[in-house]
Design an enzyme around this catalytic site. Structure first.
Site, PDB file in Angstrom:
ATOM      1  N   ILE A  54       0.842  -1.205   0.000  1.00  0.00           N
ATOM      2  CA  ILE A  54       0.000   0.000   0.000  1.00  0.00           C
ATOM      3  C   ILE A  54       0.873   1.250   0.000  1.00  0.00           C
ATOM      4  O   ILE A  54       0.608   2.198  -0.746  1.00  0.00           O
ATOM      5  CB  ILE A  54      -0.963   0.005   1.206  1.00  0.00           C
ATOM      6  N   SER A 106      -5.227   4.645  -5.081  1.00  0.00           N
ATOM      7  CA  SER A 106      -4.197   4.123  -5.987  1.00  0.00           C
ATOM      8  C   SER A 106      -4.390   2.640  -6.299  1.00  0.00           C
ATOM      9  O   SER A 106      -3.744   2.111  -7.205  1.00  0.00           O
ATOM     10  CB  SER A 106      -2.807   4.331  -5.377  1.00  0.00           C
ATOM     11  N   SER A 111       2.126   1.682  -3.440  1.00  0.00           N
ATOM     12  CA  SER A 111       1.043   2.100  -4.325  1.00  0.00           C
ATOM     13  C   SER A 111       0.691   3.566  -4.115  1.00  0.00           C
ATOM     14  O   SER A 111       0.492   4.315  -5.077  1.00  0.00           O
ATOM     15  CB  SER A 111      -0.194   1.231  -4.085  1.00  0.00           C
ATOM     16  N   GLU A 112       0.641   4.003  -2.857  1.00  0.00           N
ATOM     17  CA  GLU A 112       0.315   5.386  -2.544  1.00  0.00           C
ATOM     18  C   GLU A 112       1.465   6.342  -2.865  1.00  0.00           C
ATOM     19  O   GLU A 112       1.292   7.554  -2.844  1.00  0.00           O
ATOM     20  CB  GLU A 112      -0.091   5.521  -1.077  1.00  0.00           C
ATOM     21  N   GLY A 113       2.651   5.813  -3.124  1.00  0.00           N
ATOM     22  CA  GLY A 113       3.795   6.642  -3.498  1.00  0.00           C
ATOM     23  C   GLY A 113       4.539   7.233  -2.328  1.00  0.00           C
ATOM     24  O   GLY A 113       5.469   8.019  -2.509  1.00  0.00           O
TER      25      GLY A 113
END
Length: 165
Positions: free
Chosen positions: A21, A136, A24-26
């Site tokens: 996560i 995301s 994915s969220e950066g």
């Protein structure tokens, strides 16, 4: 800052899912992070920024784009302040530290019914169940960039997550 351990989380798959996560969220790969994404504010028009204290959610309203979208999202899992207030009370959390952020994310995942699927290695189904929490993740209608399941699965496996046979 220490983060949640596999023993505290309920297994290595859960920690790997949390890592996925963050990727994915950066937040994990954000160039300004100094704490593996736990110290990141939502990226706004002025670029990525960190917050300095884990005493509490920073509750900083950031203008995200030229359309005027604003957000208080902060931390590795980009938790909005209004949700932090509720989860802090529900889980009796002392601060916005990495462990507290991990515990909130695990609670959100639990509420979506995804923990048994993560534990069993049913990765794609767990992602789908959680897609309405994190924009995301693929499978939601937020209209923001969504990452491909294959890329996320690779991040999960690289973080030590096991897939169902």
């Amino acid at each position: 800052m220490p983060r949640i351990t596999p023993d505290q989380a309920g297994g290595a798959n859960r920690c790997a899912f949390l890592d996925m996560i963050g990727i994915s969220e950066g937040t994990v790969t954000d160039p300004v992070t100094q704490d593996d994404g736990y110290d990141i504010l939502v990226t706004g028009m002025n670029g990525p920024q960190r917050f300095a204290s884990y005493a509490d959610h920073p509750d900083i309203l950031v203008t995200v784009n030229t359309s005027g979208l604003q957000s208080t999202a902060a931390g590795r899992y980009q938790l909005l302040h209004r949700y932090w207030v509720a989860y802090k009370a529900q889980l009796n959390l002392p601060d916005f530290s990495p462990v507290s952020q991990d515990l909130v994310a695990l609670q959100q995942i639990r509420e979506r019914g995804a923990l048994p699927h993560i534990d069993a290695g049913n990765f794609a189904h767990a992602v789908l169940l959680c897609s309405n929490i994190w924009a995301s993740l693929p499978g939601n209608g937020y209209g923001q960039h969504q990452n491909a399941v294959a890329m996320l699965q690779q991040a999960y496996v690289n973080a030590g997550g096991a897939l169902a046979a």
